[in-house]
Design an enzyme around this catalytic site. Structure first.
Site, PDB file in Angstrom:
ATOM      1  N   ASN A   1      22.977 -11.449  -3.677  1.00  0.00           N
ATOM      2  CA  ASN A   1      22.154 -10.539  -4.490  1.00  0.00           C
ATOM      3  C   ASN A   1      21.764 -11.192  -5.813  1.00  0.00           C
ATOM      4  O   ASN A   1      20.635 -11.029  -6.279  1.00  0.00           O
ATOM      5  CB  ASN A   1      22.897  -9.225  -4.740  1.00  0.00           C
ATOM      6  CG  ASN A   1      22.726  -8.262  -3.582  1.00  0.00           C
ATOM      7  OD1 ASN A   1      21.636  -7.760  -3.347  1.00  0.00           O
ATOM      8  ND2 ASN A   1      23.793  -8.037  -2.834  1.00  0.00           N
TER       9      ASN A   1
ATOM     10  N   ARG B   1      35.581  -5.797  -9.199  1.00  0.00           N
ATOM     11  CA  ARG B   1      36.626  -5.327 -10.109  1.00  0.00           C
ATOM     12  C   ARG B   1      36.268  -3.930 -10.584  1.00  0.00           C
ATOM     13  O   ARG B   1      35.088  -3.640 -10.839  1.00  0.00           O
ATOM     14  CB  ARG B   1      36.733  -6.242 -11.350  1.00  0.00           C
ATOM     15  CG  ARG B   1      37.062  -7.672 -11.066  1.00  0.00           C
ATOM     16  CD  ARG B   1      38.457  -7.873 -10.541  1.00  0.00           C
ATOM     17  NE  ARG B   1      39.480  -7.319 -11.417  1.00  0.00           N
ATOM     18  CZ  ARG B   1      40.751  -7.157 -11.035  1.00  0.00           C
ATOM     19  NH1 ARG B   1      41.129  -7.484  -9.813  1.00  0.00           N
ATOM     20  NH2 ARG B   1      41.635  -6.662 -11.875  1.00  0.00           N
TER      21      ARG B   1
ATOM     22  N   HIS C   1      25.490  -0.990  -4.448  1.00  0.00           N
ATOM     23  CA  HIS C   1      26.603  -0.604  -3.589  1.00  0.00           C
ATOM     24  C   HIS C   1      26.084  -0.481  -2.157  1.00  0.00           C
ATOM     25  O   HIS C   1      25.023   0.093  -1.931  1.00  0.00           O
ATOM     26  CB  HIS C   1      27.192   0.727  -4.065  1.00  0.00           C
ATOM     27  CG  HIS C   1      28.347   1.176  -3.235  1.00  0.00           C
ATOM     28  ND1 HIS C   1      29.601   0.595  -3.346  1.00  0.00           N
ATOM     29  CD2 HIS C   1      28.442   2.104  -2.255  1.00  0.00           C
ATOM     30  CE1 HIS C   1      30.414   1.170  -2.465  1.00  0.00           C
ATOM     31  NE2 HIS C   1      29.736   2.086  -1.799  1.00  0.00           N
TER      32      HIS C   1
ATOM     33  N   ARG D   1      44.005  -4.571 -17.211  1.00  0.00           N
ATOM     34  CA  ARG D   1      42.576  -4.346 -16.999  1.00  0.00           C
ATOM     35  C   ARG D   1      41.835  -4.359 -18.342  1.00  0.00           C
ATOM     36  O   ARG D   1      40.749  -4.899 -18.470  1.00  0.00           O
ATOM     37  CB  ARG D   1      42.418  -2.977 -16.343  1.00  0.00           C
ATOM     38  CG  ARG D   1      41.424  -2.952 -15.227  1.00  0.00           C
ATOM     39  CD  ARG D   1      41.392  -1.608 -14.559  1.00  0.00           C
ATOM     40  NE  ARG D   1      42.108  -1.589 -13.296  1.00  0.00           N
ATOM     41  CZ  ARG D   1      41.730  -2.213 -12.191  1.00  0.00           C
ATOM     42  NH1 ARG D   1      40.628  -2.945 -12.188  1.00  0.00           N
ATOM     43  NH2 ARG D   1      42.430  -2.146 -11.075  1.00  0.00           N
TER      44      ARG D   1
ATOM     45  N   GLY E   1      27.319 -14.098  -3.788  1.00  0.00           N
ATOM     46  CA  GLY E   1      26.222 -14.041  -4.753  1.00  0.00           C
ATOM     47  C   GLY E   1      24.826 -14.029  -4.172  1.00  0.00           C
ATOM     48  O   GLY E   1      23.883 -14.443  -4.838  1.00  0.00           O
TER      49      GLY E   1
ATOM     50  N   LEU F   1      36.040  -1.390 -13.449  1.00  0.00           N
ATOM     51  CA  LEU F   1      35.861  -1.593 -14.891  1.00  0.00           C
ATOM     52  C   LEU F   1      36.427  -0.417 -15.686  1.00  0.00           C
ATOM     53  O   LEU F   1      36.392   0.728 -15.227  1.00  0.00           O
ATOM     54  CB  LEU F   1      34.367  -1.758 -15.179  1.00  0.00           C
ATOM     55  CG  LEU F   1      33.761  -3.014 -14.532  1.00  0.00           C
ATOM     56  CD1 LEU F   1      32.243  -2.904 -14.461  1.00  0.00           C
ATOM     57  CD2 LEU F   1      34.178  -4.264 -15.299  1.00  0.00           C
TER      58      LEU F   1
ATOM     59  N   ASN G   1      24.551  -1.377 -10.869  1.00  0.00           N
ATOM     60  CA  ASN G   1      25.375  -1.864  -9.756  1.00  0.00           C
ATOM     61  C   ASN G   1      24.599  -1.682  -8.464  1.00  0.00           C
ATOM     62  O   ASN G   1      23.779  -0.773  -8.352  1.00  0.00           O
ATOM     63  CB  ASN G   1      26.673  -1.052  -9.692  1.00  0.00           C
ATOM     64  CG  ASN G   1      27.575  -1.510  -8.553  1.00  0.00           C
ATOM     65  OD1 ASN G   1      27.750  -2.714  -8.326  1.00  0.00           O
ATOM     66  ND2 ASN G   1      28.148  -0.569  -7.811  1.00  0.00           N
TER      67      ASN G   1
ATOM     68  N   LEU H   1      33.955   5.383 -10.374  1.00  0.00           N
ATOM     69  CA  LEU H   1      33.597   4.281  -9.469  1.00  0.00           C
ATOM     70  C   LEU H   1      32.486   4.685  -8.497  1.00  0.00           C
ATOM     71  O   LEU H   1      32.581   5.718  -7.832  1.00  0.00           O
ATOM     72  CB  LEU H   1      34.845   3.867  -8.668  1.00  0.00           C
ATOM     73  CG  LEU H   1      34.640   2.729  -7.664  1.00  0.00           C
ATOM     74  CD1 LEU H   1      34.468   1.398  -8.360  1.00  0.00           C
ATOM     75  CD2 LEU H   1      35.798   2.671  -6.671  1.00  0.00           C
ATOM     76  N   ASP H   2      31.465   3.834  -8.402  1.00  0.00           N
ATOM     77  CA  ASP H   2      30.355   4.027  -7.461  1.00  0.00           C
ATOM     78  C   ASP H   2      29.674   5.389  -7.605  1.00  0.00           C
ATOM     79  O   ASP H   2      29.234   5.988  -6.613  1.00  0.00           O
ATOM     80  CB  ASP H   2      30.823   3.803  -6.014  1.00  0.00           C
ATOM     81  CG  ASP H   2      31.292   2.376  -5.778  1.00  0.00           C
ATOM     82  OD1 ASP H   2      30.784   1.473  -6.475  1.00  0.00           O
ATOM     83  OD2 ASP H   2      32.169   2.164  -4.932  1.00  0.00           O
TER      84      ASP H   2
HETATM   85  C1  GAR Z   1      26.958  -6.688  -1.316  1.00  0.00           C
HETATM   86  O1  GAR Z   1      26.838  -6.099  -0.044  1.00  0.00           O
HETATM   87  C2  GAR Z   1      27.176  -5.633  -2.379  1.00  0.00           C
HETATM   88  O2  GAR Z   1      26.445  -4.460  -2.145  1.00  0.00           O
HETATM   89  C3  GAR Z   1      28.644  -5.371  -2.246  1.00  0.00           C
HETATM   90  O3  GAR Z   1      29.221  -6.631  -2.056  1.00  0.00           O
HETATM   91  C4  GAR Z   1      28.275  -7.487  -1.406  1.00  0.00           C
HETATM   92  C5  GAR Z   1      28.121  -8.726  -2.251  1.00  0.00           C
HETATM   93  O4  GAR Z   1      27.335  -9.674  -1.600  1.00  0.00           O
HETATM   94  N1  GAR Z   1      29.162  -4.728  -3.403  1.00  0.00           N
HETATM   95  C6  GAR Z   1      30.163  -3.867  -3.380  1.00  0.00           C
HETATM   96  O5  GAR Z   1      30.752  -3.562  -2.360  1.00  0.00           O
HETATM   97  C7  GAR Z   1      30.540  -3.284  -4.730  1.00  0.00           C
HETATM   98  N2  GAR Z   1      31.225  -2.050  -4.565  1.00  0.00           N
HETATM   99  P1  GAR Z   1      26.721 -10.890  -2.421  1.00  0.00           P
HETATM  100  O6  GAR Z   1      27.872 -11.528  -3.201  1.00  0.00           O
HETATM  101  O7  GAR Z   1      26.196 -11.815  -1.384  1.00  0.00           O
HETATM  102  O8  GAR Z   1      25.656 -10.365  -3.334  1.00  0.00           O
END
Ligand code: GAR
Length: 209
Positions: free
Chosen positions: A14, A91, A109, A65, A12, A93, A107, A144-145
């Protein structure tokens, strides 16, 4: 004041960057809840410490799901959000979920999309010999993405990089990029035109090192 719900699965960092941004003076939004699909997510702990509501919708307790997404939607909608942020939410979605939040679901990425959608982005970027890597904030669509790109941050890939070293460099950039992009969204500074997002303000949608 706009209401933000953040979905997380783990650390978490971000989410923490967004929470921090929301404490700035004049910021027109606040985080009303942090929701995780994993009961032990570290993000839940610091959110609770800051007095933010938290909730868990454990995906392992749902048979499909669709059932998980329906339960998740119910919890999210209980917080009446204007904007829903995926921040390390791991996850996939359903289309129904994505359509329910169309235009208000972002999101982050850890790659320069459309390159390296999916997992192991840093290892794949190194293996491909990329000299630049980075992160993308995008509107979420059912694929996705994918989805219209709101902003991207670029970092160099160094010759001796390991996936972990690159991940750390990208993550630092993510912590600047996501609050910036969310700020634009909550201030109504984004315009979607023909599947392309334009920022109507001064700041560039490309964040350089
Ligand atoms: C981050 O690098 C984010 O971009 C990535 O997971 C990490 C979460 O870090 N997200 C993905 O890969 C989604 N496809 P955080 O929990 O410290 O924010």
């Amino acid at each position: 004041m706009q209401r933000i719900v953040i979905l997380v699965s783990g650390r978490g960092s971000n989410a923490q960057a967004i929470l921090h941004a929301c404490t700035a003076e004049g910021w027109p939004a606040r985080v009303v809840a942090v929701v995780s699909n994993r009961p032990g997510a570290a993000a839940l702990e610091f959110a609770a410490q800051q007095g933010i509501a938290t909730a868990v919708v454990d995906h392992t307790l749902h048979a499909s799901r669709e059932a998980f997404d329906a339960a998740l939607m119910q919890v999210i909608d209980g917080f009446a959000p204007d904007l829903v942020l995926l921040a390390g939410f791991m996850r996939i979605l359903t289309d129904g979920f994505v359509q329910h939040y169309a235009g208000r679901l972002l999101n982050i990425h850890p790659s320069l999309l459309p390159a390296f959608a999916g997992l192991h982005t840093h290892r794949r970027a190194i293996e491909a010999g990329c000299k630049l890597a980075g992160a993308t904030v995008h509107l979420v669509t059912p694929t996705l993405d994918h989805g219209p790109i709101v902003a991207q941050a670029v970092v160099p890939v160094r010759p001796d990089d390991t996936p972990q070293a690159l991940a750390e460099r990208v993550l630092e950039a993510e912590h600047r990029l996501y609050p910036l992009a969310v700020g634009w969204w909550v201030r109504g500074e984004l315009r979607l035109d023909g599947g392309v997002v334009h920022h109507t303000g001064e700041e560039s949608q490309l964040l350089l090192p």
